[in-house]
Scaffold this motif. Sequence first.
Motif, PDB file in Angstrom:
ATOM      1  N   ALA A  25      45.659  48.196  33.699  1.00 10.68           N
ATOM      2  CA  ALA A  25      45.729  46.744  33.680  1.00 10.68           C
ATOM      3  C   ALA A  25      47.070  46.286  34.240  1.00 10.68           C
ATOM      4  CB  ALA A  25      45.545  46.224  32.253  1.00 10.68           C
ATOM      5  N   MET A  26      48.124  46.980  33.812  1.00  6.74           N
ATOM      6  CA  MET A  26      49.474  46.646  34.277  1.00  6.74           C
ATOM      7  C   MET A  26      49.579  46.853  35.786  1.00  6.74           C
ATOM      8  SD  MET A  26      51.939  45.548  32.409  1.00  6.74           S
ATOM      9  CE  MET A  26      53.583  45.010  32.812  1.00  6.74           C
ATOM     10  N   ASP A  27      49.038  47.971  36.256  1.00  2.78           N
ATOM     11  CA  ASP A  27      49.050  48.249  37.706  1.00  2.78           C
ATOM     12  C   ASP A  27      48.385  47.112  38.474  1.00  2.78           C
ATOM     13  OD1 ASP A  27      50.205  50.670  37.295  1.00  2.78           O
ATOM     14  OD2 ASP A  27      48.394  51.856  37.662  1.00  2.78           O
ATOM     15  N   ASP A  28      47.209  46.717  37.968  1.00  2.00           N
ATOM     16  CA  ASP A  28      46.448  45.686  38.657  1.00  2.00           C
ATOM     17  C   ASP A  28      47.196  44.360  38.650  1.00  2.00           C
ATOM     18  OD1 ASP A  28      44.345  44.659  40.099  1.00  2.00           O
ATOM     19  OD2 ASP A  28      43.179  44.125  38.326  1.00  2.00           O
ATOM     20  N   VAL A  29      47.732  43.998  37.481  1.00  3.39           N
ATOM     21  CA  VAL A  29      48.450  42.718  37.384  1.00  3.39           C
ATOM     22  C   VAL A  29      49.675  42.722  38.303  1.00  3.39           C
ATOM     23  CG1 VAL A  29      49.839  41.253  35.859  1.00  3.39           C
ATOM     24  CG2 VAL A  29      47.620  42.097  35.090  1.00  3.39           C
ATOM     25  N   ILE A  30      50.384  43.846  38.353  1.00  2.00           N
ATOM     26  CA  ILE A  30      51.557  43.915  39.231  1.00  2.00           C
ATOM     27  C   ILE A  30      51.134  43.813  40.695  1.00  2.00           C
ATOM     28  CG2 ILE A  30      53.406  45.432  40.067  1.00  2.00           C
ATOM     29  CD1 ILE A  30      53.705  46.347  37.119  1.00  2.00           C
ATOM     30  N   ALA A  31      50.044  44.504  41.048  1.00  2.00           N
ATOM     31  CA  ALA A  31      49.547  44.439  42.430  1.00  2.00           C
ATOM     32  C   ALA A  31      49.201  42.991  42.795  1.00  2.00           C
ATOM     33  CB  ALA A  31      48.330  45.349  42.594  1.00  2.00           C
ATOM     34  N   GLN A  32      48.568  42.280  41.857  1.00  2.00           N
ATOM     35  CA  GLN A  32      48.199  40.877  42.111  1.00  2.00           C
ATOM     36  C   GLN A  32      49.448  39.996  42.169  1.00  2.00           C
ATOM     37  OE1 GLN A  32      44.868  39.939  42.411  1.00  2.00           O
ATOM     38  NE2 GLN A  32      44.204  42.022  42.053  1.00  2.00           N
ATOM     39  N   THR A  33      50.453  40.358  41.358  1.00  2.00           N
ATOM     40  CA  THR A  33      51.691  39.572  41.311  1.00  2.00           C
ATOM     41  C   THR A  33      52.409  39.611  42.655  1.00  2.00           C
ATOM     42  OG1 THR A  33      51.946  40.162  38.976  1.00  2.00           O
ATOM     43  CG2 THR A  33      53.870  39.230  40.069  1.00  2.00           C
ATOM     44  N   ILE A  34      52.465  40.789  43.263  1.00  2.00           N
ATOM     45  CA  ILE A  34      53.238  40.933  44.502  1.00  2.00           C
ATOM     46  C   ILE A  34      52.373  40.828  45.749  1.00  2.00           C
ATOM     47  CG2 ILE A  34      55.062  42.270  43.372  1.00  2.00           C
ATOM     48  CD1 ILE A  34      53.873  44.804  44.475  1.00  2.00           C
ATOM     49  N   ASN A  35      51.087  40.483  45.585  1.00  2.00           N
ATOM     50  CA  ASN A  35      50.213  40.287  46.737  1.00  2.00           C
ATOM     51  C   ASN A  35      50.254  38.810  47.130  1.00  2.00           C
ATOM     52  OD1 ASN A  35      48.102  39.946  48.521  1.00  2.00           O
ATOM     53  ND2 ASN A  35      46.769  41.430  47.474  1.00  2.00           N
ATOM     54  N   SER A  36      50.842  38.528  48.281  1.00  2.00           N
ATOM     55  CA  SER A  36      51.018  37.131  48.699  1.00  2.00           C
ATOM     56  C   SER A  36      49.704  36.489  49.127  1.00  2.00           C
ATOM     57  CB  SER A  36      52.047  37.044  49.830  1.00  2.00           C
ATOM     58  OG  SER A  36      51.638  37.851  50.916  1.00  2.00           O
ATOM     59  N   SER A  37      48.620  37.289  49.247  1.00  2.00           N
ATOM     60  CA  SER A  37      47.303  36.717  49.581  1.00  2.00           C
ATOM     61  C   SER A  37      46.599  36.166  48.351  1.00  2.00           C
ATOM     62  CB  SER A  37      46.394  37.777  50.215  1.00  2.00           C
ATOM     63  OG  SER A  37      47.028  38.384  51.298  1.00  2.00           O
ATOM     64  N   VAL A  38      47.119  36.495  47.170  1.00  2.00           N
ATOM     65  CA  VAL A  38      46.493  36.054  45.927  1.00  2.00           C
ATOM     66  C   VAL A  38      47.071  34.699  45.516  1.00  2.00           C
ATOM     67  CG1 VAL A  38      46.166  36.635  43.479  1.00  2.00           C
ATOM     68  CG2 VAL A  38      46.085  38.448  45.205  1.00  2.00           C
ATOM     69  N   SER A  39      46.194  33.707  45.387  1.00  2.00           N
ATOM     70  CA  SER A  39      46.641  32.356  45.010  1.00  2.00           C
ATOM     71  C   SER A  39      46.974  32.290  43.524  1.00  2.00           C
ATOM     72  CB  SER A  39      45.545  31.337  45.321  1.00  2.00           C
ATOM     73  OG  SER A  39      44.468  31.520  44.420  1.00  2.00           O
ATOM     74  N   VAL A  40      47.646  31.213  43.137  1.00  2.00           N
ATOM     75  CA  VAL A  40      47.991  30.997  41.726  1.00  2.00           C
ATOM     76  C   VAL A  40      46.716  30.983  40.872  1.00  2.00           C
ATOM     77  CG1 VAL A  40      48.867  29.289  40.077  1.00  2.00           C
ATOM     78  CG2 VAL A  40      50.199  29.829  42.129  1.00  2.00           C
ATOM     79  N   ALA A  41      45.678  30.287  41.358  1.00  2.00           N
ATOM     80  CA  ALA A  41      44.422  30.187  40.594  1.00  2.00           C
ATOM     81  C   ALA A  41      43.765  31.562  40.428  1.00  2.00           C
ATOM     82  CB  ALA A  41      43.476  29.219  41.284  1.00  2.00           C
ATOM     83  N   GLU A  42      43.728  32.348  41.496  1.00  2.00           N
ATOM     84  CA  GLU A  42      43.144  33.697  41.430  1.00  2.00           C
ATOM     85  C   GLU A  42      43.927  34.563  40.439  1.00  2.00           C
ATOM     86  OE1 GLU A  42      41.484  35.251  45.645  1.00  2.00           O
ATOM     87  OE2 GLU A  42      43.428  34.288  45.777  1.00  2.00           O
ATOM     88  N   TYR A  43      45.245  34.429  40.544  1.00  2.00           N
ATOM     89  CA  TYR A  43      46.129  35.212  39.683  1.00  2.00           C
ATOM     90  C   TYR A  43      45.887  34.887  38.210  1.00  2.00           C
ATOM     91  CZ  TYR A  43      50.535  37.177  37.955  1.00  2.00           C
ATOM     92  OH  TYR A  43      51.479  37.910  37.284  1.00  2.00           O
ATOM     93  N   GLN A  44      45.743  33.587  37.924  1.00  2.00           N
ATOM     94  CA  GLN A  44      45.482  33.170  36.540  1.00  2.00           C
ATOM     95  C   GLN A  44      44.171  33.769  36.040  1.00  2.00           C
ATOM     96  OE1 GLN A  44      45.965  28.929  37.236  1.00  2.00           O
ATOM     97  NE2 GLN A  44      47.709  28.891  35.848  1.00  2.00           N
ATOM     98  N   GLY A  45      43.173  33.840  36.926  1.00  2.00           N
ATOM     99  CA  GLY A  45      41.882  34.427  36.559  1.00  2.00           C
ATOM    100  C   GLY A  45      42.006  35.901  36.228  1.00  2.00           C
ATOM    101  N   VAL A  46      42.779  36.623  37.034  1.00  2.00           N
ATOM    102  CA  VAL A  46      42.951  38.061  36.822  1.00  2.00           C
ATOM    103  C   VAL A  46      43.675  38.326  35.497  1.00  2.00           C
ATOM    104  CG1 VAL A  46      44.146  40.127  37.654  1.00  2.00           C
ATOM    105  CG2 VAL A  46      42.930  38.669  39.268  1.00  2.00           C
TER     106      VAL A  46
END
Length: 95
Positions: A25-46
Amino acid sequence: MKLVLVFMLAAIPIYCYASSSGCHAMDDVIAQTINSSVSVAEYQGVVKSYAPLPYDQKALAKLKQCFLDQSEETLTNVKVMVNAVYDSKDCPQSA
Ligand SMILES: *[C@@H]1O[C@H](CO)[C@@H](O)[C@H](O)[C@H]1NC(C)=O
């Protein structure tokens, strides 16, 4: 921003130690955190899909926005730093 990041990174070895699924879970959240293609809304969903407790959505949006404001070089460096933490002896998962 820097302080939040330090707290986040300091928590990583604890998550690795707690369970391997927590680590995923931590790996995934970190990957989403540093992925500039992921929007704020997508990030909140993850993050919502992983969070066991309620938390401040606005604070999370601010955190993600901080990362979106960084250069690709900085984001890549964060990834390098996170991998260094994973490979350290304080992370029993990789031992
Ligand atoms: C970043 O996120 C996008 C959209 O979710 C995804 O298609 C892409 O594979 C991700 N990139 C990396 C390096 O994980």
